[in-house]
Scaffold this motif. Sequence first.
Motif, PDB file in Angstrom:
ATOM      1  N   TYR A 114     -11.409   7.889  -9.227  1.00 37.87           N
ATOM      2  CA  TYR A 114     -10.763   7.592  -7.888  1.00 37.87           C
ATOM      3  C   TYR A 114      -9.505   6.762  -7.954  1.00 37.87           C
ATOM      4  CZ  TYR A 114     -15.026   9.327  -5.797  1.00 37.87           C
ATOM      5  OH  TYR A 114     -16.154  10.104  -5.520  1.00 37.87           O
ATOM      6  N   MET A 115      -8.586   6.521  -6.936  1.00 36.83           N
ATOM      7  CA  MET A 115      -7.602   5.292  -6.900  1.00 36.83           C
ATOM      8  C   MET A 115      -7.936   4.703  -5.762  1.00 36.83           C
ATOM      9  SD  MET A 115      -4.330   7.148  -8.352  1.00 36.83           S
ATOM     10  CE  MET A 115      -3.748   7.080 -10.301  1.00 36.83           C
ATOM     11  N   HIS A 116      -7.536   3.326  -5.561  1.00 34.11           N
ATOM     12  CA  HIS A 116      -7.861   2.473  -4.329  1.00 34.11           C
ATOM     13  C   HIS A 116      -6.601   1.661  -4.270  1.00 34.11           C
ATOM     14  CE1 HIS A 116      -9.841  -0.188  -7.248  1.00 34.11           C
ATOM     15  NE2 HIS A 116      -9.526  -1.095  -6.318  1.00 34.11           N
ATOM     16  N   VAL A 117      -6.462   0.934  -3.275  1.00 33.76           N
ATOM     17  CA  VAL A 117      -5.457  -0.323  -3.186  1.00 33.76           C
ATOM     18  C   VAL A 117      -6.286  -1.487  -2.703  1.00 33.76           C
ATOM     19  CG1 VAL A 117      -3.562  -1.203  -1.860  1.00 33.76           C
ATOM     20  CG2 VAL A 117      -3.482   0.927  -2.664  1.00 33.76           C
ATOM     21  N   SER A 118      -6.074  -2.728  -3.466  1.00 30.92           N
ATOM     22  CA  SER A 118      -6.981  -3.707  -3.073  1.00 30.92           C
ATOM     23  C   SER A 118      -6.222  -4.960  -2.607  1.00 30.92           C
ATOM     24  CB  SER A 118      -7.742  -4.088  -4.440  1.00 30.92           C
ATOM     25  OG  SER A 118      -6.597  -4.786  -5.017  1.00 30.92           O
ATOM     26  N   GLY A 119      -4.825  -4.947  -2.643  1.00 28.44           N
ATOM     27  CA  GLY A 119      -4.076  -6.066  -2.155  1.00 28.44           C
ATOM     28  C   GLY A 119      -4.237  -7.125  -3.356  1.00 28.44           C
TER      29      GLY A 119
ATOM     30  N   TYR B 141       0.833  -1.147   0.077  1.00 23.00           N
ATOM     31  CA  TYR B 141       0.049  -0.065   0.128  1.00 23.00           C
ATOM     32  C   TYR B 141       0.823   1.141  -0.161  1.00 23.00           C
ATOM     33  CZ  TYR B 141      -4.660   2.271   0.887  1.00 23.00           C
ATOM     34  OH  TYR B 141      -5.752   3.060   0.920  1.00 23.00           O
ATOM     35  N   GLU B 142       1.659   1.347   0.833  1.00 21.42           N
ATOM     36  CA  GLU B 142       2.579   2.588   0.963  1.00 21.42           C
ATOM     37  C   GLU B 142       3.557   2.692  -0.223  1.00 21.42           C
ATOM     38  OE1 GLU B 142       5.066   1.448   4.594  1.00 21.42           O
ATOM     39  OE2 GLU B 142       3.393   1.972   5.758  1.00 21.42           O
ATOM     40  N   ASP B 143       4.151   1.640  -0.899  1.00 19.09           N
ATOM     41  CA  ASP B 143       4.915   1.613  -2.102  1.00 19.09           C
ATOM     42  C   ASP B 143       4.028   2.202  -3.271  1.00 19.09           C
ATOM     43  OD1 ASP B 143       6.878   0.560  -0.851  1.00 19.09           O
ATOM     44  OD2 ASP B 143       6.670  -1.367  -1.609  1.00 19.09           O
ATOM     45  N   ALA B 144       2.705   1.786  -3.362  1.00 22.66           N
ATOM     46  CA  ALA B 144       1.608   2.066  -4.336  1.00 22.66           C
ATOM     47  C   ALA B 144       1.474   3.637  -4.301  1.00 22.66           C
ATOM     48  CB  ALA B 144       0.460   1.365  -4.368  1.00 22.66           C
ATOM     49  N   VAL B 145       1.253   4.167  -3.224  1.00 23.33           N
ATOM     50  CA  VAL B 145       0.887   5.422  -2.982  1.00 23.33           C
ATOM     51  C   VAL B 145       1.930   6.263  -3.005  1.00 23.33           C
ATOM     52  CG1 VAL B 145       0.072   7.192  -1.133  1.00 23.33           C
ATOM     53  CG2 VAL B 145      -0.926   5.087  -1.382  1.00 23.33           C
ATOM     54  N   GLY B 146       3.151   6.050  -2.617  1.00 22.66           N
ATOM     55  CA  GLY B 146       4.265   6.710  -3.172  1.00 22.66           C
ATOM     56  C   GLY B 146       4.576   6.677  -4.288  1.00 22.66           C
ATOM     57  N   TYR B 147       4.518   5.387  -5.309  1.00 23.91           N
ATOM     58  CA  TYR B 147       4.677   5.539  -6.709  1.00 23.91           C
ATOM     59  C   TYR B 147       3.702   6.509  -7.525  1.00 23.91           C
ATOM     60  CZ  TYR B 147       5.605   3.514 -11.298  1.00 23.91           C
ATOM     61  OH  TYR B 147       5.915   3.216 -12.739  1.00 23.91           O
ATOM     62  N   TYR B 148       2.427   6.422  -7.055  1.00 28.55           N
ATOM     63  CA  TYR B 148       1.638   7.455  -7.604  1.00 28.55           C
ATOM     64  C   TYR B 148       1.399   8.738  -6.901  1.00 28.55           C
ATOM     65  CZ  TYR B 148       0.427   3.866 -10.957  1.00 28.55           C
ATOM     66  OH  TYR B 148       0.589   2.717 -11.852  1.00 28.55           O
ATOM     67  N   LYS B 149       2.445   9.121  -6.272  1.00 27.48           N
ATOM     68  CA  LYS B 149       2.292  10.697  -5.477  1.00 27.48           C
ATOM     69  C   LYS B 149       1.901  11.816  -6.752  1.00 27.48           C
ATOM     70  CE  LYS B 149       2.737  12.698  -1.789  1.00 27.48           C
ATOM     71  NZ  LYS B 149       1.811  12.478  -0.420  1.00 27.48           N
ATOM     72  N   GLU B 150       2.287  11.644  -7.704  1.00 26.05           N
ATOM     73  CA  GLU B 150       1.962  12.677  -8.809  1.00 26.05           C
ATOM     74  C   GLU B 150       1.297  11.773 -10.172  1.00 26.05           C
ATOM     75  OE1 GLU B 150       1.149  15.192 -11.059  1.00 26.05           O
ATOM     76  OE2 GLU B 150       2.414  15.812  -9.511  1.00 26.05           O
ATOM     77  N   VAL B 151       0.001  12.238 -10.271  1.00 26.94           N
ATOM     78  CA  VAL B 151      -0.727  11.436 -11.237  1.00 26.94           C
ATOM     79  C   VAL B 151      -1.122  12.519 -12.384  1.00 26.94           C
ATOM     80  CG1 VAL B 151      -1.474   9.567  -9.525  1.00 26.94           C
ATOM     81  CG2 VAL B 151      -2.983  11.737  -9.750  1.00 26.94           C
ATOM     82  N   THR B 152      -0.443  13.497 -12.654  1.00 33.17           N
ATOM     83  CA  THR B 152      -0.868  14.495 -13.734  1.00 33.17           C
ATOM     84  C   THR B 152      -1.001  13.740 -15.080  1.00 33.17           C
ATOM     85  OG1 THR B 152      -0.043  16.295 -12.588  1.00 33.17           O
ATOM     86  CG2 THR B 152      -0.495  16.365 -14.958  1.00 33.17           C
ATOM     87  N   ASP B 153      -0.027  12.791 -15.275  1.00 29.93           N
ATOM     88  CA  ASP B 153       0.263  12.166 -16.583  1.00 29.93           C
ATOM     89  C   ASP B 153      -1.013  11.239 -16.857  1.00 29.93           C
ATOM     90  OD1 ASP B 153       0.963  10.672 -14.283  1.00 29.93           O
ATOM     91  OD2 ASP B 153       1.958   9.131 -15.878  1.00 29.93           O
ATOM     92  N   ILE B 154      -1.583  10.585 -15.870  1.00 25.13           N
ATOM     93  CA  ILE B 154      -2.747   9.731 -15.920  1.00 25.13           C
ATOM     94  C   ILE B 154      -4.051  10.743 -16.251  1.00 25.13           C
ATOM     95  CG2 ILE B 154      -4.413   8.038 -15.136  1.00 25.13           C
ATOM     96  CD1 ILE B 154      -1.518   7.137 -13.758  1.00 25.13           C
ATOM     97  N   GLU B 155      -4.083  11.613 -15.272  1.00 28.67           N
ATOM     98  CA  GLU B 155      -5.224  12.532 -15.555  1.00 28.67           C
ATOM     99  C   GLU B 155      -5.364  13.036 -17.066  1.00 28.67           C
ATOM    100  OE1 GLU B 155      -5.800  14.187 -11.215  1.00 28.67           O
ATOM    101  OE2 GLU B 155      -4.236  15.190 -12.249  1.00 28.67           O
ATOM    102  N   GLU B 156      -4.134  13.464 -17.333  1.00 26.67           N
ATOM    103  CA  GLU B 156      -4.280  14.252 -18.772  1.00 26.67           C
ATOM    104  C   GLU B 156      -4.732  12.918 -19.928  1.00 26.67           C
ATOM    105  OE1 GLU B 156      -0.368  15.449 -19.313  1.00 26.67           O
ATOM    106  OE2 GLU B 156      -0.612  17.283 -18.234  1.00 26.67           O
TER     107      GLU B 156
END
Length: 334
Positions: free
Chosen positions: A140-145, A103-118
């Motif tokens: 939205y974004m979520h983490v499901s495991g 979970y922490e790794d995922a949130v850290g990796y997607y700290k910036e999501v401008t590219d996906i929003e565009e």
Amino acid sequence: MKRNKLLGGLLGLLLVTSGCNSQPANIQFPQDSLPIRIQRFDEALLHLIETNDTSLEKDLLATYPAMLDITGKGILNLQSPAVPGFFDRIINYYSEPTLKQLYEDAVGYYKEVTDIEEQLGRGFAFLKANFPTMQVPAVYMHVSGFSQNVLAGDSLLSLSIDRYLGADYPLYRQFFQDYQRIKMQRTLAASDYLTGWLMSEFPFTGNENVLLERMVYEGKIKYIVSLALPEVKPYQLMGYTEASYAWCEEHASTLWSTIIQRKHLYTPDRLTTEKYFQEAPCTFLSDETPGNIGTWIGWQIVNRYMQETKASLPALMQQTNAQELLTLSKYKPE
């Protein structure tokens, strides 16, 4: 009204062919994009998990009521956030050490999501231009495991970002094969968002046991997404290597002939049909055939159909007779 959908193992991914540049004039390609902002439910829930601060529960309920509801149902089989112990169950689930690190790794990796929003802004602009009555969901974004990959509701769409940390993410090697990890890339996040929404807006209504009907449906979805996000390469959309994609193009005639000879196209055999859409290589056809070959062939059929008929995208989705679509496509690879 569209029913809530939990689109979990979704995403036998998307494909295009080398002929997709000559598209019917009836398809609209807008110049402008839509403003899309991804709402970070993943970050808000992680804050609760890390602090175990019960005072945050009220704010989460007020800000993300639909996400809490659909996450509880789709991932933990909890019927409602109003159920006693709802947040205790969620915190307990995500506090497992390996999952919490993920979970922490995922949130850290997607700290910036401008590219996906565009990307989503361009993709949803394309969908809106071709399906004017289609609603653009809250994203939205979520983490499901590694559980529910895409969550879709009446006006809600969320992606499980722990499935998109890159093929070399260390934990993936413990749980996934090479042919699965190649799809777990940031570059496919936007296409999987759009796939999930299209499948929610246009649910499959055919006979899932019949190969042709499954092929045509999958091909329609992949065709549309490939047009909406042309920057994503064909082999990436399919989750193939470039070599595997080239192999499919080279052996399209043999693949089609084999399906016809084995009488798989119309036989309502669920077990046989499922083999064509599994992620694992389709070794029952040949040692070289990649997985999800049913989707690849479905895309070829739909692409030919659109070239032959010059149909609009709404007309494509309204064509529910798979046999008629195949006939009109004149699909016969050589």
